[in-house]
Each structure stands twice: as structure tokens, then as C-alpha cells.
Design an enzyme around this catalytic site. Structure first.
Site, PDB file in Angstrom:
ATOM      1  N   HIS A   8      39.225  31.188   2.904  1.00  0.00           N
ATOM      2  CA  HIS A   8      39.501  32.429   2.587  1.00  0.00           C
ATOM      3  C   HIS A   8      38.416  33.360   2.453  1.00  0.00           C
ATOM      4  O   HIS A   8      38.495  34.405   1.731  1.00  0.00           O
ATOM      5  CB  HIS A   8      40.313  32.362   1.016  1.00  0.00           C
ATOM      6  N   GLY A  11      33.374  36.122   5.235  1.00  0.00           N
ATOM      7  CA  GLY A  11      32.206  35.837   5.856  1.00  0.00           C
ATOM      8  C   GLY A  11      31.874  34.507   6.572  1.00  0.00           C
ATOM      9  O   GLY A  11      31.378  34.533   7.573  1.00  0.00           O
ATOM     10  N   LYS A  12      32.582  33.621   5.956  1.00  0.00           N
ATOM     11  CA  LYS A  12      32.588  32.218   6.499  1.00  0.00           C
ATOM     12  C   LYS A  12      33.394  32.048   7.769  1.00  0.00           C
ATOM     13  O   LYS A  12      33.119  31.540   8.703  1.00  0.00           O
ATOM     14  CB  LYS A  12      33.126  31.416   5.432  1.00  0.00           C
ATOM     15  N   ASP A  65      32.441  23.535   2.344  1.00  0.00           N
ATOM     16  CA  ASP A  65      32.260  23.729   0.750  1.00  0.00           C
ATOM     17  C   ASP A  65      30.894  23.947   0.793  1.00  0.00           C
ATOM     18  O   ASP A  65      29.746  23.273   1.498  1.00  0.00           O
ATOM     19  CB  ASP A  65      32.604  22.798  -0.045  1.00  0.00           C
ATOM     20  N   SER A  66      30.392  24.991   0.226  1.00  0.00           N
ATOM     21  CA  SER A  66      28.889  25.530   0.568  1.00  0.00           C
ATOM     22  C   SER A  66      28.484  26.076  -0.698  1.00  0.00           C
ATOM     23  O   SER A  66      29.292  26.546  -1.586  1.00  0.00           O
ATOM     24  CB  SER A  66      28.799  26.316   1.666  1.00  0.00           C
ATOM     25  N   LYS A 165      20.706  33.611  12.207  1.00  0.00           N
ATOM     26  CA  LYS A 165      21.087  32.961  11.121  1.00  0.00           C
ATOM     27  C   LYS A 165      21.640  31.763  11.483  1.00  0.00           C
ATOM     28  O   LYS A 165      21.411  30.728  10.864  1.00  0.00           O
ATOM     29  CB  LYS A 165      22.080  33.806  10.393  1.00  0.00           C
ATOM     30  N   HIS A 170      22.232  26.567   7.105  1.00  0.00           N
ATOM     31  CA  HIS A 170      22.865  25.355   6.407  1.00  0.00           C
ATOM     32  C   HIS A 170      24.229  25.078   7.241  1.00  0.00           C
ATOM     33  O   HIS A 170      24.640  23.904   7.751  1.00  0.00           O
ATOM     34  CB  HIS A 170      23.217  25.367   5.115  1.00  0.00           C
ATOM     35  N   ARG A 171      24.887  26.502   7.450  1.00  0.00           N
ATOM     36  CA  ARG A 171      26.146  26.151   8.410  1.00  0.00           C
ATOM     37  C   ARG A 171      25.721  25.767   9.734  1.00  0.00           C
ATOM     38  O   ARG A 171      26.598  25.000  10.345  1.00  0.00           O
ATOM     39  CB  ARG A 171      27.105  27.295   8.035  1.00  0.00           C
TER      40      ARG A 171
HETATM   41  P1  ITT Z   1      36.605  28.952   0.539  1.00  0.00           P
HETATM   42  O1  ITT Z   1      36.477  28.050  -0.323  1.00  0.00           O
HETATM   43  O2  ITT Z   1      37.966  29.450   0.886  1.00  0.00           O
HETATM   44  O3  ITT Z   1      36.175  28.630   1.834  1.00  0.00           O
HETATM   45  P2  ITT Z   1      34.666  30.222  -0.913  1.00  0.00           P
HETATM   46  O4  ITT Z   1      33.842  31.665  -0.822  1.00  0.00           O
HETATM   47  O5  ITT Z   1      35.451  30.153  -2.339  1.00  0.00           O
HETATM   48  O6  ITT Z   1      35.745  30.375   0.321  1.00  0.00           O
HETATM   49  P3  ITT Z   1      32.715  27.997  -1.555  1.00  0.00           P
HETATM   50  O7  ITT Z   1      33.861  27.590  -2.698  1.00  0.00           O
HETATM   51  O8  ITT Z   1      32.474  27.089  -0.396  1.00  0.00           O
HETATM   52  O9  ITT Z   1      33.710  29.286  -0.631  1.00  0.00           O
HETATM   53  O10 ITT Z   1      31.634  28.790  -2.172  1.00  0.00           O
HETATM   54  C1  ITT Z   1      30.765  29.065  -1.489  1.00  0.00           C
HETATM   55  C2  ITT Z   1      29.870  30.367  -2.212  1.00  0.00           C
HETATM   56  O11 ITT Z   1      28.295  30.480  -1.701  1.00  0.00           O
HETATM   57  C3  ITT Z   1      30.329  31.667  -1.884  1.00  0.00           C
HETATM   58  O12 ITT Z   1      29.867  32.517  -3.245  1.00  0.00           O
HETATM   59  C4  ITT Z   1      29.790  32.346  -0.525  1.00  0.00           C
HETATM   60  O13 ITT Z   1      29.654  33.656  -0.885  1.00  0.00           O
HETATM   61  C5  ITT Z   1      28.349  31.480  -1.013  1.00  0.00           C
HETATM   62  N1  ITT Z   1      27.796  31.094   0.603  1.00  0.00           N
HETATM   63  C6  ITT Z   1      28.221  30.163   1.146  1.00  0.00           C
HETATM   64  N2  ITT Z   1      27.491  30.098   2.347  1.00  0.00           N
HETATM   65  C7  ITT Z   1      26.715  31.051   2.326  1.00  0.00           C
HETATM   66  C8  ITT Z   1      26.063  31.830   3.495  1.00  0.00           C
HETATM   67  O14 ITT Z   1      25.845  31.220   4.432  1.00  0.00           O
HETATM   68  N3  ITT Z   1      25.446  32.822   3.131  1.00  0.00           N
HETATM   69  C9  ITT Z   1      25.450  33.420   1.778  1.00  0.00           C
HETATM   70  N4  ITT Z   1      26.210  32.901   0.943  1.00  0.00           N
HETATM   71  C10 ITT Z   1      26.983  31.839   1.194  1.00  0.00           C
END
Ligand code: ITT
Length: 192
Positions: A8, A11-12, A65-66, A165, A170-171
């Protein structure tokens, strides 16, 4: 091959699409519920999201999950990166917590755990990390989330092009490992 992207986060989503496309994967979106992220690790939460999306759509589903792990915050916010402060306040909150902290103590890394769940219950998983520091202030308009406060060699991810990037993030690392594992999985499937 058609996969549904289980996120959701806009950006991802953009990053998923540009990382999956060269693999020959048609990445589609769908109206998905947001399962509670009750896992204790990035990998567990990625699985929960992918499994829910696969069940809802009947398609193989990919989730990640990140999060950002800051050494000075004992690895936090980590798996709580999307929840530890209000939307719009997260970068600022990290910067505030590190106010007055010297450059050498500002080490941090991003983690991305990718999980693909297939309708038969199989899963393919991979993880990627990238290491850097928390900048003293937010810089750069590109990317999303914590990108503008995470820097490598004095440049924040917010100052990088999409290609730059992906090459170091990481991604990007997680999807490179994922591609390899997916190829192996699909090759084995054809044998059976
Ligand atoms: P989904 O679970 O729906 O995928 P989310 O934003 O809740 O969306 P996460 O639970 O994985 O996703 O939370 C990841 C957090 O880390 C979220 O606040 C992102 O903005 C941040 N994040 C993850 N990857 C990032 C990236 O490549 N650059 C900057 N921030 C990142």
C-alpha cells in the site's frame, strides 16, 4: 508471468514495478486488505503480506517488509519503521532523536525482506541490506520514506536517480537475490 504486488506504499510500488519488469514479470496491482504486521522479523511480515494477497487474488503475490535500523537507536525503528511516529513526522523524529550525535555514531542500515507466495503455498524469499549513516538534515527530493535522511558517501538516497538507488539499495539487493532464487524455483517446477 503475472504477479500481484502486495503493498500500500506508493514509493515501494514504483520500485517494485521497475525491479520486477526486467525479470519478465507482469506486475499488477489490486485492491488488497492490509493484514496486521504481527511478525517479529522483516521476513515474517513480508510473508504475512504476500500470503494474504495471494489468497485474496489467486495470483502469485510479492511483498516486501522493510525498514531503517539506526545503530544509535539500538536498531530501531526497524520493523516498526512505518509505525513509530505519525506519517509526515518520521524523518524528523529520527533526526530529533539523533540531535547532537556525532557523525561516527550515526551508522544505520536499511533492510528489505522480499517474499513471493504462490497459490500452491510455495514461497520464494530473499533479503537485502545497505549500510550508511543518518544525515544531519534532510536532503534531496527523490525516493520516498527515509531516503532523504539516509546517506552513503555523503549523498542521500533522496539525491539519487532511480537507477542509482536501485544499484545500491536494500531493495535492489533483495530483488537481485530474489530473481536468482525465483529462476531456480521455476526451473525446478518445470522438472517436476
Ligand atoms: P506496505 O506494508 O503496504 O508494503 P509500508 O509502508 O507499511 O507499506 P513497511 O511496513 O515495510 O511498509 O514499512 C517500511 C517503512 O520503511 C516505511 O515507513 C517506509 O517508508 C520505510 N522504507 C522502506 N523502504 C524504504 C526506502 O527504500 N527508502 C526510504 N524509506 C523506506
Amino acid at each position: 508471468m503475472k504477479f500481484v504486488i502486495a503493498t500500500h506504499n506508493k514509493g515501494k510500488l514504483v520500485e517494485f514495478q521497475r525491479l520486477l519488469e526486467p525479470m519478465g514479470i507482469q506486475a499488477v496491482t489490486a485492491q488488497l486488505s492490509e493484514p496486521e504486521e504481527t511478525g517479529k522479523t522483516f521476513a515474517e511480515n513480508a510473508y504475512l503480506k504476500a500470503a494474504a494477497a495471494c489468497q485474496e487474488t489467486g495470483l502469485p503475490a510479492v511483498a516486501d517488509d522493510s525498514g531503517l535500523c539506526v545503530d544509535y537507536l539500538d536498531g530501531g525503528p526497524g520493523i516498526y519503521s512505518a509505525r513509530f511516529a505519525q506519517p509526515g513526522q518520521r524523518r524528523l523524529t529520527v533526526l530529533k532523536k539523533l540531535e547532537g550525535v556525532a557523525e561516527e555514531q550515526r551508522g544505520a542500515h536499511f533492510v528489505s525482506a522480499v517474499c513471493c507466495v504462490f497459490p500452491n503455498g510455495d514461497r520464494v524469499e530473499a533479503e537485502g541490506k545497505c549500510f550508511g549513516r543518518i544525515a544531519f538534515q534532510s536532503r534531496g527530493e527523490n525516493g520516498f520514506g527515509y531516503d532523504s535522511i539516509f546517506e552513503q558517501d555523503g549523498v542521500t538516497f533522496g539525491e539519487l536517480s532511480a537507477e542509482e538507488k536501485d544499484a545500491r539499495s536494500h531493495r535492489g539487493h533483495a530483488f537481485a537475490a530474489f530473481e536468482q532464487k525465483l529462476r531456480e524455483y521455476l526451473a525446478n517446477q518445470q522438472k517436476t
